[in-house]
Scaffold this motif. Structure first.
Motif, PDB file in Angstrom:
ATOM      1  N   LEU A 107     179.254 110.407  11.605  1.00 51.51           N
ATOM      2  CA  LEU A 107     180.379 109.624  11.963  1.00 51.51           C
ATOM      3  C   LEU A 107     180.631 108.278  11.326  1.00 51.51           C
ATOM      4  CD1 LEU A 107     180.079 110.467  15.871  1.00 51.51           C
ATOM      5  CD2 LEU A 107     181.770 111.542  13.937  1.00 51.51           C
ATOM      6  N   SER A 108     179.434 107.681  10.586  1.00 50.78           N
ATOM      7  CA  SER A 108     179.431 106.403  10.049  1.00 50.78           C
ATOM      8  C   SER A 108     178.652 106.831   8.526  1.00 50.78           C
ATOM      9  CB  SER A 108     178.578 105.357  10.853  1.00 50.78           C
ATOM     10  OG  SER A 108     179.281 104.904  11.958  1.00 50.78           O
ATOM     11  N   PRO A 109     179.534 107.321   7.894  1.00 53.19           N
ATOM     12  CA  PRO A 109     178.935 107.847   6.292  1.00 53.19           C
ATOM     13  C   PRO A 109     178.843 106.377   5.535  1.00 53.19           C
ATOM     14  CG  PRO A 109     181.118 108.726   6.791  1.00 53.19           C
ATOM     15  CD  PRO A 109     180.633 108.208   8.035  1.00 53.19           C
ATOM     16  N   GLY A 110     179.703 105.291   5.765  1.00 51.85           N
ATOM     17  CA  GLY A 110     179.847 104.288   5.043  1.00 51.85           C
ATOM     18  C   GLY A 110     179.084 103.081   5.673  1.00 51.85           C
ATOM     19  N   LEU A 111     178.061 103.481   6.377  1.00 53.80           N
ATOM     20  CA  LEU A 111     177.051 102.357   7.268  1.00 53.80           C
ATOM     21  C   LEU A 111     176.479 101.596   6.166  1.00 53.80           C
ATOM     22  CD1 LEU A 111     175.908 101.845  10.085  1.00 53.80           C
ATOM     23  CD2 LEU A 111     174.252 103.287   9.565  1.00 53.80           C
ATOM     24  N   SER A 112     176.320 100.001   6.421  1.00 51.80           N
ATOM     25  CA  SER A 112     175.725  99.339   5.214  1.00 51.80           C
ATOM     26  C   SER A 112     174.342  99.245   5.779  1.00 51.80           C
ATOM     27  CB  SER A 112     176.434  98.123   5.452  1.00 51.80           C
ATOM     28  OG  SER A 112     177.689  98.057   5.063  1.00 51.80           O
ATOM     29  N   LYS A 113     173.894  99.041   6.674  1.00 52.01           N
ATOM     30  CA  LYS A 113     172.433  99.053   7.194  1.00 52.01           C
ATOM     31  C   LYS A 113     171.962  99.375   8.559  1.00 52.01           C
ATOM     32  CE  LYS A 113     170.367  95.077   5.557  1.00 52.01           C
ATOM     33  NZ  LYS A 113     170.042  93.900   5.536  1.00 52.01           N
ATOM     34  N   VAL A 114     170.794  99.811   8.783  1.00 57.10           N
ATOM     35  CA  VAL A 114     170.247 100.164  10.112  1.00 57.10           C
ATOM     36  C   VAL A 114     169.082  99.253  10.333  1.00 57.10           C
ATOM     37  CG1 VAL A 114     168.956 101.853  11.447  1.00 57.10           C
ATOM     38  CG2 VAL A 114     170.899 102.568  10.157  1.00 57.10           C
ATOM     39  N   ILE A 115     169.364  98.627  11.470  1.00 54.56           N
ATOM     40  CA  ILE A 115     167.987  97.599  11.902  1.00 54.56           C
ATOM     41  C   ILE A 115     167.333  98.200  12.975  1.00 54.56           C
ATOM     42  CG2 ILE A 115     167.481  95.279  12.368  1.00 54.56           C
ATOM     43  CD1 ILE A 115     169.788  94.305  11.126  1.00 54.56           C
ATOM     44  N   LEU A 116     166.080  98.321  12.870  1.00 51.34           N
ATOM     45  CA  LEU A 116     165.303  98.809  13.921  1.00 51.34           C
ATOM     46  C   LEU A 116     164.386  97.935  14.627  1.00 51.34           C
ATOM     47  CD1 LEU A 116     164.113 101.179  15.760  1.00 51.34           C
ATOM     48  CD2 LEU A 116     162.425 101.666  14.031  1.00 51.34           C
ATOM     49  N   LEU A 117     164.472  97.493  15.852  1.00 45.40           N
ATOM     50  CA  LEU A 117     163.699  96.526  16.575  1.00 45.40           C
ATOM     51  C   LEU A 117     162.410  97.413  16.871  1.00 45.40           C
ATOM     52  CD1 LEU A 117     166.197  94.299  18.705  1.00 45.40           C
ATOM     53  CD2 LEU A 117     165.509  94.334  16.392  1.00 45.40           C
ATOM     54  N   SER A 118     161.449  97.232  16.075  1.00 43.83           N
ATOM     55  CA  SER A 118     160.178  97.955  16.339  1.00 43.83           C
ATOM     56  C   SER A 118     158.981  96.996  17.217  1.00 43.83           C
ATOM     57  CB  SER A 118     159.740  98.218  15.164  1.00 43.83           C
ATOM     58  OG  SER A 118     158.480  99.280  15.269  1.00 43.83           O
ATOM     59  N   SER A 119     157.766  97.178  17.084  1.00 43.87           N
ATOM     60  CA  SER A 119     156.706  96.356  17.789  1.00 43.87           C
ATOM     61  C   SER A 119     155.512  96.155  16.958  1.00 43.87           C
ATOM     62  CB  SER A 119     156.515  97.224  18.991  1.00 43.87           C
ATOM     63  OG  SER A 119     155.545  96.536  19.604  1.00 43.87           O
ATOM     64  N   ILE A 120     154.979  95.011  17.335  1.00 47.72           N
ATOM     65  CA  ILE A 120     153.490  94.769  16.735  1.00 47.72           C
ATOM     66  C   ILE A 120     152.464  95.955  17.452  1.00 47.72           C
ATOM     67  CG2 ILE A 120     154.151  92.521  15.755  1.00 47.72           C
ATOM     68  CD1 ILE A 120     152.422  91.327  18.581  1.00 47.72           C
ATOM     69  N   GLY A 121     152.920  96.483  18.385  1.00 49.45           N
ATOM     70  CA  GLY A 121     152.010  97.233  19.078  1.00 49.45           C
ATOM     71  C   GLY A 121     151.668  98.525  18.234  1.00 49.45           C
ATOM     72  N   ILE A 122     152.288  98.505  16.951  1.00 49.96           N
ATOM     73  CA  ILE A 122     151.649  99.332  15.949  1.00 49.96           C
ATOM     74  C   ILE A 122     150.304  99.062  15.302  1.00 49.96           C
ATOM     75  CG2 ILE A 122     152.808  98.437  14.080  1.00 49.96           C
ATOM     76  CD1 ILE A 122     153.418 101.076  12.843  1.00 49.96           C
ATOM     77  N   PHE A 157     167.628 106.525   5.917  1.00 48.41           N
ATOM     78  CA  PHE A 157     168.532 105.257   5.531  1.00 48.41           C
ATOM     79  C   PHE A 157     168.083 104.421   4.567  1.00 48.41           C
ATOM     80  CE2 PHE A 157     169.576 106.316  10.067  1.00 48.41           C
ATOM     81  CZ  PHE A 157     170.737 106.777   9.716  1.00 48.41           C
ATOM     82  N   GLU A 158     168.516 104.380   3.465  1.00 55.04           N
ATOM     83  CA  GLU A 158     167.983 103.682   2.106  1.00 55.04           C
ATOM     84  C   GLU A 158     167.831 102.234   2.402  1.00 55.04           C
ATOM     85  OE1 GLU A 158     168.701 102.736  -2.670  1.00 55.04           O
ATOM     86  OE2 GLU A 158     169.884 104.358  -1.504  1.00 55.04           O
ATOM     87  N   ASN A 159     169.022 101.524   3.081  1.00 55.43           N
ATOM     88  CA  ASN A 159     169.041 100.382   3.408  1.00 55.43           C
ATOM     89  C   ASN A 159     168.898 100.294   4.988  1.00 55.43           C
ATOM     90  OD1 ASN A 159     169.665  97.780   3.308  1.00 55.43           O
ATOM     91  ND2 ASN A 159     171.843  97.740   2.797  1.00 55.43           N
ATOM     92  N   ASN A 160     167.395  99.960   4.932  1.00 54.33           N
ATOM     93  CA  ASN A 160     166.988  99.757   6.553  1.00 54.33           C
ATOM     94  C   ASN A 160     166.192  98.513   6.557  1.00 54.33           C
ATOM     95  OD1 ASN A 160     163.622 100.588   6.173  1.00 54.33           O
ATOM     96  ND2 ASN A 160     164.858 102.070   4.905  1.00 54.33           N
ATOM     97  N   LEU A 161     166.034  98.025   7.746  1.00 52.28           N
ATOM     98  CA  LEU A 161     165.205  96.825   8.023  1.00 52.28           C
ATOM     99  C   LEU A 161     164.522  97.221   9.454  1.00 52.28           C
ATOM    100  CD1 LEU A 161     164.424  93.886   7.387  1.00 52.28           C
ATOM    101  CD2 LEU A 161     166.479  93.333   8.644  1.00 52.28           C
ATOM    102  N   ILE A 162     163.060  96.912   9.201  1.00 51.24           N
ATOM    103  CA  ILE A 162     162.123  97.409  10.217  1.00 51.24           C
ATOM    104  C   ILE A 162     161.712  95.942  10.933  1.00 51.24           C
ATOM    105  CG2 ILE A 162     160.373  98.512  11.105  1.00 51.24           C
ATOM    106  CD1 ILE A 162     162.447 100.544  10.150  1.00 51.24           C
ATOM    107  N   LEU A 163     162.049  95.571  11.966  1.00 46.55           N
ATOM    108  CA  LEU A 163     161.588  94.204  12.492  1.00 46.55           C
ATOM    109  C   LEU A 163     160.358  94.581  13.704  1.00 46.55           C
ATOM    110  CD1 LEU A 163     164.882  92.279  12.747  1.00 46.55           C
ATOM    111  CD2 LEU A 163     163.137  92.228  10.955  1.00 46.55           C
ATOM    112  N   ARG A 164     159.023  94.190  13.270  1.00 47.16           N
ATOM    113  CA  ARG A 164     158.288  94.379  14.405  1.00 47.16           C
ATOM    114  C   ARG A 164     157.997  93.300  15.091  1.00 47.16           C
ATOM    115  NH1 ARG A 164     153.663  97.225  10.184  1.00 47.16           N
ATOM    116  NH2 ARG A 164     154.668  99.427  10.202  1.00 47.16           N
ATOM    117  N   LEU A 165     158.347  93.282  16.316  1.00 45.21           N
ATOM    118  CA  LEU A 165     158.625  91.851  17.302  1.00 45.21           C
ATOM    119  C   LEU A 165     157.264  91.921  17.948  1.00 45.21           C
ATOM    120  CD1 LEU A 165     162.150  92.416  19.048  1.00 45.21           C
ATOM    121  CD2 LEU A 165     161.606  91.691  16.476  1.00 45.21           C
ATOM    122  N   GLY A 166     156.985  90.394  17.943  1.00 49.20           N
ATOM    123  CA  GLY A 166     155.957  90.206  18.859  1.00 49.20           C
ATOM    124  C   GLY A 166     156.468  90.171  20.325  1.00 49.20           C
TER     125      GLY A 166
END
Length: 279
Positions: A107-122, A157-166
């Protein structure tokens, strides 16, 4: 079901999956900054709150209840859904991530970026300083769930941003709050790895506005002892702590946010967790 607010013409569309403690103020700030913002919520009572914040709300309960309009024709998508590792819902979280990926591709083939709010729990609870480039084994279910979610986003998603939050703090989340009902408060010298919600929101917005990709830790640069943060937050909130107990052996583990600061030239509004609640 969709409840429309007035959309801004010719503005980028940002969809936020999970308009909770972080997602809601993020969406509100994006709306003020003239983005079209869509937000998913699981309960009817949140509809008015999102509307009042300038966010178009969509009722959705992933992974089983999907609102296709939420996923349609977005420019950016922010995943702000708890991993469920504390509540035993990690499997449902991963199923939700897979459903999000499926719907976005349709449904969003033209998507510019996916941002995942991840965790320092990794990161392991071993001594030392951990960075985005640290090598380590995934020994717990929690670590495996977090990393699996990250890999799913990276692979799809080629254009991705993973943010590992404290550890998320600020406003009504202050450390002393979680110790007020204890009979004795042991002195814990363990360094904290916290981040203020306002700084997280600023990082996400910059991630939308600029071509940042990859994995970044989002952690305040200062790591004071836990007992200091408890005491300072209690003082700021005018609450009384239980009497002090024994001194614990510290767990000397810190998570570095230097990569974010160096590569983005990012400055934290709240670099010291002792001062998260001082104004």
């Amino acid at each position: 079901m969709i409840f429309l607010v007035q959309l801004k013409k010719n503005s980028p569309v940002v969809a936020i999956a999970g308009c909770g403690w972080t997602g809601l103020p993020l969406g509100k700030k994006l709306s003020i900054d003239n983005y079209q913002v869509k937000g998913s919520v699981r309960h009817d009572e949140k509809i008015t709150i999102l509307n009042n914040a300038g966010i178009t709300p969509y009722l959705m309960n992933l992974p089983d209840e999907v609102n296709k309009r939420f996923f349609t024709e977005n420019d950016f998508l922010v995943i702000s859904i708890p991993a469920g590792t504390k509540s035993g819902k990690g499997k449902l979280y991963l199923e939700s991530i897979r459903e999000i990926i499926k719907q976005l591709k349709l449904l969003s083939p033209g998507l510019s970026k996916v941002i995942l709010l991840s965790s320092i729990g990794i990161y392991p609870h071993d001594e030392g300083q951990w960075t985005e480039d640290s090598g380590f084994e995934l020994e717990s279910d929690k670590q495996n769930i977090i990393r699996t979610a990250e890999k799913l986003i990276q692979e799809n998603f080629e254009n991705n941003l993973i943010l590992r939050l404290g550890g998320l703090m600020g406003y009504d989340r202050y450390l002393a709050k979680y110790y007020l009902k204890k009979d004795i408060l042991d002195i814990d010298p363990t360094p904290v790895n916290y981040v203020h919600r306002d700084d997280v929101i600023d990082v996400v917005i910059e991630g939308i506005q600029k071509d940042h990709r990859g994995i970044y830790n989002v952690v305040a640069p200062e790591h004071p002892p836990k007992y200091e943060v408890i005491q300072n937050s209690a003082h700021s909130k005018s609450v009384k702590l239980p009497p002090s107990g024994k001194k614990l052996t510290p767990e000397s583990r810190t998570i570095s946010g230097k990569k974010l600061m160096n590569e983005w030239d990012f400055g934290f509004k709240y670099p010291d967790p002792n001062r998260f609640w001082s104004n």
